[in-house]
Motif scaffolding. Structure first.
Motif, short mmCIF file in Angstrom:
data_model
loop_
_atom_site.label_atom_id
_atom_site.label_comp_id
_atom_site.label_asym_id
_atom_site.label_seq_id
_atom_site.Cartn_x
_atom_site.Cartn_y
_atom_site.Cartn_z
N UNK A 3 0.82 -1.21 0.00
CA UNK A 3 0.00 0.00 0.00
C UNK A 3 0.85 1.25 0.00
N UNK A 4 1.94 1.22 0.77
CA UNK A 4 2.84 2.38 0.80
C UNK A 4 3.48 2.60 -0.56
N UNK A 279 4.37 14.51 0.56
CA UNK A 279 3.51 15.57 0.02
C UNK A 279 2.18 14.99 -0.44
N UNK A 280 2.23 13.83 -1.08
CA UNK A 280 1.00 13.18 -1.54
C UNK A 280 0.08 12.87 -0.36
N UNK A 281 0.65 12.37 0.74
CA UNK A 281 -0.15 12.07 1.93
C UNK A 281 -0.67 13.37 2.56
N UNK A 326 11.65 20.55 5.88
CA UNK A 326 11.78 21.17 4.57
C UNK A 326 10.72 20.66 3.60
N UNK A 327 10.47 19.37 3.63
CA UNK A 327 9.46 18.76 2.75
C UNK A 327 8.08 19.34 3.02
N UNK A 328 7.76 19.55 4.28
CA UNK A 328 6.43 20.02 4.65
C UNK A 328 6.24 21.53 4.46
#
Length: 407
Positions: A3-4, A279-281, A326-328
């Motif tokens: 699933x991941x 980012x998708x989540x 940084x990603x968030x």
């Protein structure tokens, strides 16, 4: 696990070919990004500048960046994103080859200022270009793909740069120049006649655009100005990555240049592996401001871990948390900015947002090196954690001001 993996694959679906090519250009350009992460070490170790002189030169990088963001945003709205990106890539090439000849703080400050000014015009033009080629529903992921390429390049560049620095610091500049030239060539070949989705956007929204009042300046948008001040607070903390953190690794942990490069490369590798997935989540589970607020809180935690730290593993743990922060934050601040803007002044909005991060380039090294000189690294990390927490509270409080675009 399956699933991941499926979630990870879904994050890439629907992205256009031009979005992938913009990311390839960014990857090529950032693979040569060896100069900035090692600039502080270059000045202190090779040119024997004092910490104060090093902080001043790094601040000139920020002055150039803030000027370039403003000019780039204006020029993008007037001349289009293609010309500005191409000129930025091409004009930086000779400057990288010139910088090794500048040996005094004054000359290097001037050279770094000009280089940064020209290089930073690329940022608002590139963001507008992503919005031009991406489908509206995929905007944040397209921005994240571009940043993922940036960070993959950043994971390669410092690692290679650490090896080159052991041989000759001059090759850091030459490598950066070569990569900029190659990126400019690929960009021109692919995008010189490439049409984007903007025509479709204009057609679908022609009636709405006709009845909207003229777009107002972002400099009159009070909520957006506050948002950018908070972005500056966050970035002052984050950009310790490019100034005092390498000095900390070198002076407190006595690490070799190659080891410093590995830790900096770890940042790029984490962002490359996790950004699209996270980012998708976040797009599914959180609002943009919830994601930004979480990211700012994580940055505060990453610097708290460095206080009285012992063991290289703490450096990697802190860098991992900083990377997730940084990603968030970065892709979602760009999304908030582009959605806030009118179609006719996206460049101006991205330019003002770029100013926020460029201002941090001025303040971050100067403040950081002065605090270290006067009080030591632990006080710097505590101060940085507190400022990051202030930005966290600010992002949370201002979220409701962005429910409707400013027109």
């Amino acid at each position: 696990m399956k699933n991941h993996f499926q979630i990870y694959l879904n994050a890439y679906r629907g992205l256009s070919q031009p979005a992938w090519m913009l990311s390839l250009v960014m990857l090529i350009n950032r693979m040569g990004a060896m100069v900035i992460p090692f600039l502080g070490l270059y000045m202190t170790e090779h040119l024997h500048f004092s910490l104060k002189e090093t902080g001043i030169v790094l601040s000139f990088f920020g002055l150039g960046a803030i000027s370039g963001s403003y000019i780039g945003g204006r020029l993008t709205d007037i001349n289009g994103h293609f010309k500005i990106q191409l000129l930025s890539l091409c004009l930086t090439v000779p400057l990288f080859f010139l910088l090794p000849a500048l040996k005094t703080p004054l000359l290097l400050s001037i050279g770094i200022f000009i280089l940064s000014l020209i290089a930073e015009t690329f940022r608002p033009a590139n963001s507008v270009s992503i919005a031009y080629y991406a489908k509206p529903q995929n905007l944040t992921r397209a921005l994240s793909l571009n940043r993922m390429a940036l960070n993959l390049g950043f994971s390669i560049g410092p690692a290679v740069g650490g090896l080159l620095a052991a041989f000759s610091y001059n090759w850091l500049f030459y490598g950066n120049g070569i990569s900029a030239a190659l990126a400019g060539f690929v960009f021109y070949i692919y995008f010189r006649r490439r049409e984007g989705n903007q025509k479709l956007i204009k057609q679908n929204n022609s009636q709405r655009i006709q009845i909207l009042p003229l777009a107002k300046s972002p400099y009159k948008d009070k909520a957006f100005i506050i948002f950018n001040i908070l972005c500056t607070f966050y970035s002052i903390c984050f950009f310790q990555l490019l100034s005092t953190l390498p000095l900390y690794y070198k002076q407190e942990y006595i690490l070799e240049d190659s080891a410093v490069g590995i830790i900096l490369a770890f940042n790029g590798l984490v962002v490359f592996l996790l950004e699209m997935f996270l980012v998708h989540i976040a797009e599914k589970k959180l609002t943009s401001f919830q994601t930004i607020t979480l990211g700012a809180a994580l940055l505060s935690i990453s610097f708290l871990l460095l206080i009285n730290s012992a063991g290289v593993w703490i450096l990697f743990l802190s860098m991992f948390i900083l990377s997730v922060s940084e990603i968030f934050v970065f892709p979602f601040t760009s999304t908030v900015t582009l959605k806030r803007a009118h179609i006719s002044n996206q460049g101006a909005y991205m330019g003002l947002n770029g100013l926020a991060f460029s201002a941090a380039h001025i303040l971050s090294p100067s403040i950081g090196t002065q605090i270290v000189s006067a009080f030591g690294f632990d006080i710097l990390w505590l101060s940085t954690a507190v400022l990051a927490f202030i930005s966290t509270i600010g992002f949370y409080l201002i979220r409701n001001k962005f429910n409707t675009p400013f027109k």
